[in-house]
Write an enzyme that holds these catalytic residues in place. Structure first.
Site, PDB file in Angstrom:
ATOM      1  N   LYS A 219       0.825  -1.193   0.015  1.00 50.89           N
ATOM      2  CA  LYS A 219      -0.122  -0.029  -0.023  1.00 50.89           C
ATOM      3  C   LYS A 219       0.891   1.225   0.129  1.00 50.89           C
ATOM      4  O   LYS A 219       1.829   1.129   0.546  1.00 50.89           O
ATOM      5  CB  LYS A 219      -1.077   0.042   1.380  1.00 50.89           C
ATOM      6  CG  LYS A 219      -1.884   1.003   1.259  1.00 50.89           C
ATOM      7  CD  LYS A 219      -2.690   0.781   2.624  1.00 50.89           C
ATOM      8  CE  LYS A 219      -3.931   1.748   2.783  1.00 50.89           C
ATOM      9  NZ  LYS A 219      -4.639   1.290   4.146  1.00 50.89           N
TER      10      LYS A 219
ATOM     11  N   SER B 234      -9.658   1.093   2.980  1.00 51.72           N
ATOM     12  CA  SER B 234      -8.701   1.977   2.234  1.00 51.72           C
ATOM     13  C   SER B 234      -7.614   1.101   1.480  1.00 51.72           C
ATOM     14  O   SER B 234      -7.028   1.595   0.517  1.00 51.72           O
ATOM     15  CB  SER B 234      -8.006   3.235   2.776  1.00 51.72           C
ATOM     16  OG  SER B 234      -7.125   2.337   3.912  1.00 51.72           O
TER      17      SER B 234
ATOM     18  N   SER C 235      -9.610  -1.201   7.043  1.00 51.21           N
ATOM     19  CA  SER C 235      -8.965  -1.145   5.967  1.00 51.21           C
ATOM     20  C   SER C 235      -8.250  -2.248   5.366  1.00 51.21           C
ATOM     21  O   SER C 235      -8.053  -2.050   3.898  1.00 51.21           O
ATOM     22  CB  SER C 235      -8.191   0.201   5.890  1.00 51.21           C
ATOM     23  OG  SER C 235      -8.975   1.350   5.750  1.00 51.21           O
TER      24      SER C 235
END
Lengths: 486, 75
Positions: free
Chosen positions: A79, A154, A178
């Site tokens: 990420k 996310s 997330s």
């Protein structure tokens, strides 16, 4: 390589170890998958040359019988709020559009030390704030099972990257769900470890008392392998626990026999999509068949978790994001009217709407006159949420819930409805508030062909038990082996 | 200001504290959104927290000192 090629990390490692495949071949295949799935928007940066160089080094180690372990030569991704030296780290924000990381996050040092091939950086909601990956300054991410829908967030880019075979595993971050929510929406496995299990050094902070780095993979075993590599004490993170890391593989096949699974009645009282409810009930029946006992439990403060989370997470975010002021990092907009105007112009332009929204709420709840009524009260309710889980774990070994109340929703459906978006995290934020581990495992597909997730929540440091429980279900239903047709 | 009524002036004050420059439209939007969110989190008022200690962090760890020995590289 073809579609019949190794799909999981353990399969790929076996193929690499047996020299049926080289890391360069696996990496080239992964890069071709990145190209083939580019329209999904999962990648913000692909390190083409770096990945191939790491793959060649891995092949040389394997040729010398000097492999570094199960991750040697395996393509993984991160990420884009996790730092990799020399690569961009945008956090999905215009604020850090041109920022290049000057050092490796501790988890990245560990991945590199294990020989992993770091393929690239994954799209995310700006500064990890969002549940749909629509709040990235660099475009939304699409769900590979239905490209008109969100992948979750996310860590949406990471979930899509794993689900589409561009990488075998990824690291995301989980502040309120997330890692688990996008894992559920994309049909992969995702774990939020116990707070303090994994170092946060080199990970852009959102809400420091809630953030954890979590592994995402195509099987429970793969997630166990990734966790074993990144877990453990790190002197660079004062909140990282000095606690031995157990063997996450030894009891992976131990089954669920004799374990007690709590089913919180408050979670079933809320609006849960019909197919999700049915799949969850079928999952519970499966656990009974393999010898687990179901126990009706209560988590009485469930209805307050989103409000508690919103106050605490935004308060911490407003403080953490104060560092983006145009002086030390990234974007600077200077209208030439003094220091404060430079701050305001930079932050007004650099942050997207969702991040501004959270900074404003967080600043409000910490401001004079409101701190006690909102922030301190939320901290007290957080204690009650933790107590609910403590009391549950006096009766049961783990708590089982759907990961999300619904499957992936259409792009745009909630982007103008912040409250509706926040409520999608109802089942996941509790584990962050309590600092405890939670695993999402694929548990079927709804009538529209969208993946659903089962969440298993355990007491602090019970990752091995949760992985064993997840594996006990995965053995009965190999949902994780299905691939989207892209 | 009552808890659930947020005015433009409140938003301007908070934006100034947060060092965020907002244009006129953004101030209106933010005022509306702040009001909605504050109304939602006001449900915490209904939770009985009498005698409950706040959770200030997710871990009970406190800062530790390492031995005062030169280290070129932290482990």
């Amino acid at each position: 390589m073809t579609e019949a090629s190794p799909w999981t990390l353990s399969e790929l490692n076996a193929a690499l170890a047996a020299r049926r495949l080289s890391s360069v071949e696996a990496t080239r295949w992964a890069l071709s998958r990145v190209d083939a799935t580019a329209m999904l928007g999962a990648y913000l940066h692909v390190d083409f040359d770096g990945a191939l160089a790491q793959a060649r080094a891995s092949d040389e180690r394997r040729a010398r019988n000097d492999a570094l372990g199960p991750l040697d030569g395996v393509p993984v991704g991160l990420k884009d709020n996790i730092l990799v030296e020399g690569l961009p780290a945008t956090c999905g924000s215009k604020m850090l559009q041109d920022y290049v990381a000057p050092y490796d996050a501790s988890v990245v040092r560990r991945l590199k030390g294990a020989g992993a091939v770091i393929l690239g950086k994954h799209n995310l909601d700006e500064f990890a704030m969002g549940s749909s990956n629509e709040h990235s300054a660099f475009g939304c991410v699409r769900n590979p099972w239905d490209t008109t829908r969100v992948p979750g967030g996310s860590s949406g880019g990471s979930a899509v990257a794993v689900a589409t075979g561009t990488v075998v595993g990824a690291l995301g971050t989980d502040t309120g769900g997330s890692v688990r929510q996008p894992a559920a929406f994309c049909g992969i496995v995702g774990l939020k470890p116990t707070y303090g299990r994994v170092s946060r050094h080199g990970v852009a902070a959102f809400a420091s008392s809630l953030d954890q780095v979590g592994p995402m993979g195509r099987s429970v075993r793969d997630v166990a392998t990734l966790l074993a590599i990144v877990a453990g004490h790190d002197a660079r993170d004062a909140t990282c626990a000095e606690r031995a890391v157990p063997d996450y593989h030894v009891d992976l096949e131990a089954g669920a026999k004799g374990l007690r699974l709590g089913v919180p009645r408050e979670y079933l009282a809320v609006e849960v999509a019909g197919d999700v409810r049915k799949a969850f009930e079928a999952t519970l029946a499966c656990y009974e068949r393999v010898g687990a006992t179901l126990v009706d439990i209560s988590l009485p403060h469930t209805s307050a978790v989103i409000a508690t989370y919103q106050v605490i997470a935004t308060a911490e975010a407003s403080s953490n994001l104060a560092r983006y002021d145009g002086v030390r990092y990234g974007l600077r907009r200077d209208p030439g009217a003094g220091l404060h105007e430079m701050y305001r112009a930079t932050r007004g332009e650099g942050f997207g709407r969702e991040v501004r929204r959270r900074i404003l709420l967080g600043t409000f709840v910490l401001s004079a006159g409101y701190h006690e009524a909102y922030y301190q009260r939320a901290q007290k309710v957080r204690s009650l949420v933790r107590r609910d889980f403590d009391e549950a774990f006096a009766q049961v070994d783990a708590v089982a819930t759907p990961t999300t109340p619904s499957t992936a929703f259409p792009l745009g459906a909630k982007v103008d409805d912040p409250m509706g978006m926040y409520l999608t995290d109802l089942f996941t934020v509790g584990a962050n508030l309590a600092g405890i581990p939670a695993l999402s495992v694929p548990c079927g597909f709804d009538r529209q062909g969208l993946p659903m997730g089962l969440q298993l929540v355990g007491p602090a440091w019970s990752e091995a038990r949760l992985l064993g429980l997840g594996r006990a279900y995965e053995r009965e239903h190999a949902w994780h082996a299905r691939r989207p047709s892209l | 200001m009552t808890r659930n009524r947020v005015t433009r002036q409140d938003t301007e004050r908070i934006a100034a504290l947060a060092q965020l420059r907002l244009n006129e439209v953004e101030i209106d939007e933010a005022t509306c959104e702040l009001a909605t969110m504050l109304e939602y989190v006001a449900q915490l008022e209904a939770v009985d927290v009498q005698g409950v200690a706040p959770t200030t962090h997710a871990t009970a760890l406190s800062s530790r000192l390492r031995a005062d020995v030169e280290q070129l590289e932290a482990s």
